[in-house]
Design a protein around this motif. Structure first.
Motif, PDB file in Angstrom:
ATOM      1  N   HIS A 198     -92.034  45.609 -28.579  1.00 45.85           N
ATOM      2  CA  HIS A 198     -91.766  46.163 -27.838  1.00 45.85           C
ATOM      3  C   HIS A 198     -92.415  45.939 -25.766  1.00 45.85           C
ATOM      4  O   HIS A 198     -91.601  46.405 -25.346  1.00 45.85           O
ATOM      5  CB  HIS A 198     -92.822  47.066 -28.525  1.00 45.85           C
ATOM      6  CG  HIS A 198     -91.914  48.289 -29.177  1.00 45.85           C
ATOM      7  ND1 HIS A 198     -92.013  47.719 -30.353  1.00 45.85           N
ATOM      8  CD2 HIS A 198     -91.079  49.854 -29.631  1.00 45.85           C
ATOM      9  CE1 HIS A 198     -91.317  48.763 -31.373  1.00 45.85           C
ATOM     10  NE2 HIS A 198     -90.713  49.830 -30.823  1.00 45.85           N
ATOM     11  N   VAL A 199     -93.148  45.561 -26.004  1.00 43.36           N
ATOM     12  CA  VAL A 199     -93.385  44.871 -24.520  1.00 43.36           C
ATOM     13  C   VAL A 199     -92.909  44.088 -24.322  1.00 43.36           C
ATOM     14  O   VAL A 199     -92.222  44.016 -22.726  1.00 43.36           O
ATOM     15  CB  VAL A 199     -95.386  44.457 -24.890  1.00 43.36           C
ATOM     16  CG1 VAL A 199     -95.336  43.537 -22.979  1.00 43.36           C
ATOM     17  CG2 VAL A 199     -96.162  45.226 -24.604  1.00 43.36           C
ATOM     18  N   ALA A 200     -92.357  43.089 -24.819  1.00 46.76           N
ATOM     19  CA  ALA A 200     -91.280  42.058 -24.483  1.00 46.76           C
ATOM     20  C   ALA A 200     -89.817  43.031 -23.493  1.00 46.76           C
ATOM     21  O   ALA A 200     -89.397  42.434 -23.212  1.00 46.76           O
ATOM     22  CB  ALA A 200     -90.906  40.801 -25.252  1.00 46.76           C
ATOM     23  N   SER A 201     -89.538  44.205 -24.661  1.00 49.55           N
ATOM     24  CA  SER A 201     -87.859  44.678 -24.940  1.00 49.55           C
ATOM     25  C   SER A 201     -88.618  45.242 -23.166  1.00 49.55           C
ATOM     26  O   SER A 201     -87.323  45.378 -22.477  1.00 49.55           O
ATOM     27  CB  SER A 201     -87.871  45.621 -26.061  1.00 49.55           C
ATOM     28  OG  SER A 201     -87.189  46.829 -25.884  1.00 49.55           O
ATOM     29  N   LEU A 206     -86.468  46.888 -18.077  1.00 49.61           N
ATOM     30  CA  LEU A 206     -86.598  47.006 -16.780  1.00 49.61           C
ATOM     31  C   LEU A 206     -86.139  46.142 -16.101  1.00 49.61           C
ATOM     32  O   LEU A 206     -86.137  46.183 -14.719  1.00 49.61           O
ATOM     33  CB  LEU A 206     -88.046  47.979 -17.071  1.00 49.61           C
ATOM     34  CG  LEU A 206     -88.439  49.014 -17.978  1.00 49.61           C
ATOM     35  CD1 LEU A 206     -90.117  48.993 -17.491  1.00 49.61           C
ATOM     36  CD2 LEU A 206     -87.735  50.145 -17.549  1.00 49.61           C
ATOM     37  N   ARG A 207     -85.893  44.793 -16.154  1.00 51.31           N
ATOM     38  CA  ARG A 207     -86.127  43.563 -15.541  1.00 51.31           C
ATOM     39  C   ARG A 207     -86.807  43.564 -14.705  1.00 51.31           C
ATOM     40  O   ARG A 207     -87.167  42.828 -13.236  1.00 51.31           O
ATOM     41  CB  ARG A 207     -85.024  43.585 -14.952  1.00 51.31           C
ATOM     42  CG  ARG A 207     -83.699  43.909 -15.335  1.00 51.31           C
ATOM     43  CD  ARG A 207     -81.917  43.607 -15.041  1.00 51.31           C
ATOM     44  NE  ARG A 207     -80.936  43.991 -15.441  1.00 51.31           N
ATOM     45  CZ  ARG A 207     -79.708  43.793 -15.748  1.00 51.31           C
ATOM     46  NH1 ARG A 207     -79.349  43.564 -14.056  1.00 51.31           N
ATOM     47  NH2 ARG A 207     -78.465  43.823 -15.923  1.00 51.31           N
ATOM     48  N   MET A 208     -88.268  43.974 -14.663  1.00 46.73           N
ATOM     49  CA  MET A 208     -89.767  43.017 -14.408  1.00 46.73           C
ATOM     50  C   MET A 208     -90.787  42.884 -14.897  1.00 46.73           C
ATOM     51  O   MET A 208     -91.572  43.767 -15.991  1.00 46.73           O
ATOM     52  CB  MET A 208     -90.135  45.150 -13.417  1.00 46.73           C
ATOM     53  CG  MET A 208     -88.887  45.668 -13.200  1.00 46.73           C
ATOM     54  SD  MET A 208     -89.622  46.844 -12.629  1.00 46.73           S
ATOM     55  CE  MET A 208     -90.907  46.536 -11.291  1.00 46.73           C
ATOM     56  N   PRO A 209     -90.327  42.159 -15.236  1.00 49.81           N
ATOM     57  CA  PRO A 209     -91.491  40.848 -16.856  1.00 49.81           C
ATOM     58  C   PRO A 209     -92.308  40.805 -15.831  1.00 49.81           C
ATOM     59  O   PRO A 209     -94.033  41.151 -17.208  1.00 49.81           O
ATOM     60  CB  PRO A 209     -91.254  39.339 -16.543  1.00 49.81           C
ATOM     61  CG  PRO A 209     -89.933  39.142 -14.762  1.00 49.81           C
ATOM     62  CD  PRO A 209     -89.692  40.275 -15.160  1.00 49.81           C
ATOM     63  N   ALA A 210     -93.280  41.349 -15.042  1.00 53.85           N
ATOM     64  CA  ALA A 210     -94.391  41.053 -14.573  1.00 53.85           C
ATOM     65  C   ALA A 210     -95.132  42.561 -14.577  1.00 53.85           C
ATOM     66  O   ALA A 210     -96.632  43.019 -13.743  1.00 53.85           O
ATOM     67  CB  ALA A 210     -94.336  40.733 -12.759  1.00 53.85           C
ATOM     68  N   LEU A 211     -94.326  43.763 -14.780  1.00 54.32           N
ATOM     69  CA  LEU A 211     -94.457  45.222 -14.759  1.00 54.32           C
ATOM     70  C   LEU A 211     -95.594  45.102 -15.955  1.00 54.32           C
ATOM     71  O   LEU A 211     -96.816  45.595 -15.422  1.00 54.32           O
ATOM     72  CB  LEU A 211     -93.734  45.782 -15.423  1.00 54.32           C
ATOM     73  CG  LEU A 211     -94.263  47.553 -15.004  1.00 54.32           C
ATOM     74  CD1 LEU A 211     -94.862  48.065 -13.113  1.00 54.32           C
ATOM     75  CD2 LEU A 211     -92.861  48.854 -15.624  1.00 54.32           C
ATOM     76  N   ILE A 212     -95.502  44.677 -16.505  1.00 53.43           N
ATOM     77  CA  ILE A 212     -96.325  44.697 -17.912  1.00 53.43           C
ATOM     78  C   ILE A 212     -97.283  43.740 -17.645  1.00 53.43           C
ATOM     79  O   ILE A 212     -96.644  42.999 -18.776  1.00 53.43           O
ATOM     80  CB  ILE A 212     -96.116  45.239 -19.119  1.00 53.43           C
ATOM     81  CG1 ILE A 212     -95.557  46.599 -19.112  1.00 53.43           C
ATOM     82  CG2 ILE A 212     -97.241  45.627 -20.435  1.00 53.43           C
ATOM     83  CD1 ILE A 212     -94.218  47.016 -20.436  1.00 53.43           C
ATOM     84  N   GLU A 213     -98.214  43.520 -17.563  1.00 55.54           N
ATOM     85  CA  GLU A 213     -99.115  42.089 -17.607  1.00 55.54           C
ATOM     86  C   GLU A 213     -99.763  41.493 -19.393  1.00 55.54           C
ATOM     87  O   GLU A 213    -100.779  42.887 -19.487  1.00 55.54           O
ATOM     88  CB  GLU A 213    -100.583  42.065 -16.547  1.00 55.54           C
ATOM     89  CG  GLU A 213    -101.214  40.629 -16.756  1.00 55.54           C
ATOM     90  CD  GLU A 213    -102.961  40.703 -15.359  1.00 55.54           C
ATOM     91  OE1 GLU A 213    -103.195  39.836 -15.138  1.00 55.54           O
ATOM     92  OE2 GLU A 213    -102.253  41.753 -14.747  1.00 55.54           O
ATOM     93  N   THR A 214     -99.985  40.484 -19.702  1.00 57.66           N
ATOM     94  CA  THR A 214    -100.311  40.952 -21.543  1.00 57.66           C
ATOM     95  C   THR A 214    -102.414  40.017 -20.690  1.00 57.66           C
ATOM     96  O   THR A 214    -102.181  38.923 -19.678  1.00 57.66           O
ATOM     97  CB  THR A 214    -100.112  39.029 -21.728  1.00 57.66           C
ATOM     98  OG1 THR A 214     -98.657  39.758 -21.919  1.00 57.66           O
ATOM     99  CG2 THR A 214    -101.439  38.997 -22.811  1.00 57.66           C
ATOM    100  N   VAL A 223     -98.969  47.042 -13.916  1.00 65.49           N
ATOM    101  CA  VAL A 223     -99.668  46.260 -12.997  1.00 65.49           C
ATOM    102  C   VAL A 223     -98.278  47.109 -11.865  1.00 65.49           C
ATOM    103  O   VAL A 223     -97.512  46.667 -11.559  1.00 65.49           O
ATOM    104  CB  VAL A 223     -99.551  45.007 -12.908  1.00 65.49           C
ATOM    105  CG1 VAL A 223     -99.738  44.407 -11.215  1.00 65.49           C
ATOM    106  CG2 VAL A 223    -100.193  44.103 -13.089  1.00 65.49           C
ATOM    107  N   ALA A 224     -98.840  48.115 -10.686  1.00 66.73           N
ATOM    108  CA  ALA A 224     -98.191  48.678 -10.367  1.00 66.73           C
ATOM    109  C   ALA A 224     -96.952  47.974  -9.092  1.00 66.73           C
ATOM    110  O   ALA A 224     -98.136  47.085  -8.420  1.00 66.73           O
ATOM    111  CB  ALA A 224     -98.741  49.730  -9.497  1.00 66.73           C
ATOM    112  N   PRO A 225     -95.633  48.088  -9.263  1.00 62.25           N
ATOM    113  CA  PRO A 225     -95.382  46.977  -8.609  1.00 62.25           C
ATOM    114  C   PRO A 225     -95.423  48.090  -6.815  1.00 62.25           C
ATOM    115  O   PRO A 225     -95.339  48.836  -6.640  1.00 62.25           O
ATOM    116  CB  PRO A 225     -93.646  46.839  -8.851  1.00 62.25           C
ATOM    117  CG  PRO A 225     -93.528  48.419  -9.543  1.00 62.25           C
ATOM    118  CD  PRO A 225     -95.150  48.590  -9.959  1.00 62.25           C
TER     119      PRO A 225
END
Length: 227
Positions: A198-201, A206-214, A223-225
């Motif tokens: 689900h995180v990957a999806s 959202l086309r924002m891979p850096a939005l959710i940081e592992t 991570v708020a853009p």
């Protein structure tokens, strides 16, 4: 999330505190009704939830619940072996937000804790606070709609729940167990792979891979853009 555990049995409290800590809770243990009431001083930083066992050594648990409700709006979950309907109704009438009967499943308890906390924070929030804004990302909580730069992004129910959970506390690390407990309402370890998918999806949609940081070995944080 800060939790006040009111339990006179030290062994039970220690075991439960360990479980709660693994799911991201900061637990304060009160061994009596009086100790619990002292911890709930008005105008203090307060707690997100009170987990109240009714079998206390100094006061009746129902009486303690009534006193708690008079001094704070912090949600209270009663924990007891009394399973009859009359006891439950009595507790709810005194102001308890939920009622858990022993023995209980840990996953269910965690889900109930998150549910009462979420309801309370939603009710206490400002009337206009119905959307979360994170740079170009807008999350409409009432309609469960997400948009990026004004364009609506179609998410599944679980994807929305996951994003909304992380977005309510940007920068805060959510443990994997905590996310699974709240979003999937289970403590089953096998759900971990589902969380990763689900995180990957979300990152892809959202086309924002850096939005959710592992956060390796712990969980995830949003991570708020920049706007």
């Amino acid at each position: 999330m800060r939790l006040l555990l009111v339990e006179d049995d030290n062994h039970v409290a220690a075991a439960l505190s360990a479980v709660l800590a693994r799911h991201g809770f900061s637990v304060t243990h009160a061994r009596s009704g009086e100790e619990a009431l002292r911890a709930l001083v008005p105008d203090s930083d307060g707690y997100d939830v009170v987990l109240l066992d009714l079998g206390l050594p100094d006061q009746d648990g129902y009486e303690v619940c009534g006193k708690i409700r008079k001094r704070t709006s912090t949600p209270v979950i009663m924990v007891t072996a009394r399973s009859d309907v009359r006891s439950r109704i009595h507790g709810l009438n005194l102001g308890a937000d939920d009622y858990v009967v022993k023995p209980y499943d840990t996953g269910e308890l965690l889900a109930r804790i998150h549910a009462v906390s979420r309801r309370t924070h939603h009710e206490d929030g400002p009337a206009g606070d119905s959307a979360l804004l994170l740079g170009p990302v807008r999350i409409e909580l009432p309609t469960r709609q997400v948009s990026v730069d004004g364009k609506v992004v179609q998410l599944t129910r679980k994807e929305f729940d996951l994003l909304a959970l992380l977005a309510q506390r940007p920068g805060v690390v959510f443990r994997r167990e905590q996310i699974i407990s709240e979003v999937w309402r289970t403590s089953w370890e096998g759900t971990g792979r589902t969380l990763e998918v689900h995180v990957a999806s979300l990152r892809a949609k959202l086309r924002m891979p850096a939005l959710i940081e592992t956060v390796r070995g712990v969980g995830y944080r949003l991570v708020a853009p920049a706007a």
